[in-house]
Design a protein around this motif. Sequence first.
Motif, PDB file in Angstrom:
ATOM      1  N   ALA A 120       0.840  -1.208   0.000  1.00 16.90           N
ATOM      2  CA  ALA A 120       0.000   0.000   0.000  1.00 16.90           C
ATOM      3  C   ALA A 120       0.869   1.249   0.000  1.00 16.90           C
ATOM      4  CB  ALA A 120      -0.920  -0.012   1.220  1.00 16.90           C
ATOM      5  N   GLY A 121       1.925   1.232   0.798  1.00 16.01           N
ATOM      6  CA  GLY A 121       2.817   2.386   0.861  1.00 16.01           C
ATOM      7  C   GLY A 121       3.509   2.625  -0.464  1.00 16.01           C
ATOM      8  N   VAL A 122       3.944   1.543  -1.099  1.00 17.81           N
ATOM      9  CA  VAL A 122       4.651   1.665  -2.383  1.00 17.81           C
ATOM     10  C   VAL A 122       3.715   2.230  -3.453  1.00 17.81           C
ATOM     11  CG1 VAL A 122       5.726   0.342  -4.244  1.00 17.81           C
ATOM     12  CG2 VAL A 122       6.263  -0.212  -1.858  1.00 17.81           C
ATOM     13  N   ALA A 123       2.547   1.601  -3.605  1.00 16.77           N
ATOM     14  CA  ALA A 123       1.610   2.045  -4.650  1.00 16.77           C
ATOM     15  C   ALA A 123       1.117   3.461  -4.362  1.00 16.77           C
ATOM     16  CB  ALA A 123       0.422   1.080  -4.731  1.00 16.77           C
ATOM     17  N   GLY A 124       0.854   3.745  -3.091  1.00 16.27           N
ATOM     18  CA  GLY A 124       0.403   5.080  -2.715  1.00 16.27           C
ATOM     19  C   GLY A 124       1.464   6.130  -3.017  1.00 16.27           C
ATOM     20  N   ALA A 125       2.726   5.785  -2.790  1.00 17.32           N
ATOM     21  CA  ALA A 125       3.808   6.743  -3.061  1.00 17.32           C
ATOM     22  C   ALA A 125       3.904   7.039  -4.557  1.00 17.32           C
ATOM     23  CB  ALA A 125       5.133   6.186  -2.537  1.00 17.32           C
ATOM     24  N   VAL A 126       3.806   5.986  -5.374  1.00 16.92           N
ATOM     25  CA  VAL A 126       3.894   6.207  -6.827  1.00 16.92           C
ATOM     26  C   VAL A 126       2.724   7.071  -7.296  1.00 16.92           C
ATOM     27  CG1 VAL A 126       3.847   5.085  -9.091  1.00 16.92           C
ATOM     28  CG2 VAL A 126       5.168   4.069  -7.236  1.00 16.92           C
ATOM     29  N   ALA A 127       1.526   6.755  -6.804  1.00 16.05           N
ATOM     30  CA  ALA A 127       0.344   7.515  -7.240  1.00 16.05           C
ATOM     31  C   ALA A 127       0.460   8.978  -6.811  1.00 16.05           C
ATOM     32  CB  ALA A 127      -0.919   6.886  -6.647  1.00 16.05           C
ATOM     33  N   ALA A 128       0.902   9.220  -5.578  1.00 19.18           N
ATOM     34  CA  ALA A 128       1.029  10.611  -5.096  1.00 19.18           C
ATOM     35  C   ALA A 128       2.054  11.363  -5.939  1.00 19.18           C
ATOM     36  CB  ALA A 128       1.432  10.621  -3.621  1.00 19.18           C
ATOM     37  N   MET A 129       3.185  10.724  -6.199  1.00 15.09           N
ATOM     38  CA  MET A 129       4.234  11.421  -6.960  1.00 15.09           C
ATOM     39  C   MET A 129       3.797  11.642  -8.408  1.00 15.09           C
ATOM     40  SD  MET A 129       7.801  10.014  -5.265  1.00 15.09           S
ATOM     41  CE  MET A 129       7.549   8.280  -5.547  1.00 15.09           C
ATOM     42  N   ASP A 130       3.046  10.684  -8.983  1.00 17.67           N
ATOM     43  CA  ASP A 130       2.513  10.882 -10.348  1.00 17.67           C
ATOM     44  C   ASP A 130       1.616  12.118 -10.396  1.00 17.67           C
ATOM     45  OD1 ASP A 130       3.754   8.826 -11.582  1.00 17.67           O
ATOM     46  OD2 ASP A 130       1.997   7.505 -11.717  1.00 17.67           O
ATOM     47  N   GLU A 131       0.807  12.276  -9.358  1.00 21.90           N
ATOM     48  CA  GLU A 131      -0.139  13.403  -9.333  1.00 21.90           C
ATOM     49  C   GLU A 131       0.557  14.736  -9.062  1.00 21.90           C
ATOM     50  OE1 GLU A 131      -3.508  13.544  -9.878  1.00 21.90           O
ATOM     51  OE2 GLU A 131      -3.394  11.434 -10.465  1.00 21.90           O
ATOM     52  N   LEU A 132       1.571  14.714  -8.210  1.00 23.64           N
ATOM     53  CA  LEU A 132       2.043  15.986  -7.634  1.00 23.64           C
ATOM     54  C   LEU A 132       3.437  16.438  -8.055  1.00 23.64           C
ATOM     55  CD1 LEU A 132       0.619  15.345  -4.054  1.00 23.64           C
ATOM     56  CD2 LEU A 132      -0.216  17.034  -5.683  1.00 23.64           C
ATOM     57  N   TRP A 133       4.287  15.521  -8.502  1.00 27.47           N
ATOM     58  CA  TRP A 133       5.644  15.923  -8.889  1.00 27.47           C
ATOM     59  C   TRP A 133       5.624  16.424 -10.315  1.00 27.47           C
ATOM     60  CZ3 TRP A 133      10.173  17.571  -7.496  1.00 27.47           C
ATOM     61  CH2 TRP A 133      11.260  17.488  -8.379  1.00 27.47           C
ATOM     62  N   ALA A 134       6.031  17.657 -10.602  1.00 27.50           N
ATOM     63  CA  ALA A 134       6.625  18.592  -9.692  1.00 27.50           C
ATOM     64  C   ALA A 134       5.651  19.741  -9.367  1.00 27.50           C
ATOM     65  CB  ALA A 134       7.884  19.182 -10.322  1.00 27.50           C
TER      66      ALA A 134
END
Length: 362
Positions: free
Chosen positions: A260-274
């Motif tokens: 969950a942490g891994v998938a959540g991190a990828v999804a958050a970074m896809d949405e917000l970086w940069a």
Amino acid sequence: MQRVRERRPQEFDRVLSSMCTEPHPRAHEAAVDFLATNPGDPETYQTVAELEEEAVATLGEITGLDDPYGYIASGGTEANIQAVHAARNRADAAGDAIGNNDHNIVAPTSVHFSVTKATEMLGVDLRTVPVDDDYRADLDAVQAAVDDDTALVIGVAGSTEYGRVDPISAMTDIARDAGALMHVDASWGGFVLPFTDYEWSFADASIDSMAIDPHKFGQAPVPAGGLLARERATVDALAVETPYLESTSQATLTGTRSGAGVAGAVAAMDELWAAGYRQQYREQQANAEWLASELAARGIDVVEPTLPLVSASLSPATFDALREADWRIARTADGDLRVVCMPHVTRASLKAFLADLDRVRS
Ligand SMILES: Cc1ncc(COP(=O)(O)O)c(C=O)c1O
């Protein structure tokens, strides 16, 4: 089940002390999707293992490292423990040749307490050195503390209590001259520092490893920390054989881990970086500066917020009355109030906080 149904998780609107925040909605969804996966066994759980590689690659982009090694840890504590662990093992391997395995770690007093845990568990000596008047590692003290037995120097990029960034380049030079590795703890600061002028990243100095947590300013769900390394040797120094799994070795501290942490991190970074993270930094820095000026206007001593974190002197009675009023606030070791302007902290909630502050002081 009934006991859980009757309760709702805590709201964030009065939480001013935490370095965690509400996950981005896309990250929340991704975490739920991958709840039953275990990146601890990447040969069996291949999809989440691919996502983890992508997460590490994006963290490399954020921190200025082209070919990053590392993994998604349970948080900054694990990333710091593993940085110390790797440095100790690498120094041990080098020391074996010359018969010396008596290592020390040098870090400022502002370093997170996870480093105390690390050195206690790993049997290395922690040499803490004072900070200067601006709460940053004192370079003369770092220089005086290192010696031939120093395995690792740690600098903080976004300190827990005052949001300060240590002089990372100069500390790296000192570490190099002493034959030590250099670790940067950007667990909290890593997702705001790319939008500042600070020198803190792999691109700014020849640092060896870094902690950077998606589950803090990265808006990923807990547990999502990040350990990054410049060289494969750092991660290899952590690896143990794992005979009963499909995968044959593991460099993580935990065994089974949350996908969950891994998938959540990828999804958050896809949405917000940069762009999203830049916007979030600007808003929260502005909130921190606004709160600091409002507190100063009330005659309260404030430490200038150089990152989105405000520290200020409040009497114990005022502090306790605000906690009574249900504000989730915490103090620094010196007793200062500490307000962390995380993404869930709005101008409206800060105004409500100030209204309560005025009420309890009148
Ligand atoms: C600078 C720093 N490093 C490490 C940590 C530990 O992170 P975690 O609680 O995710 O293990 C924190 C926590 O706030 C932190 O501020």
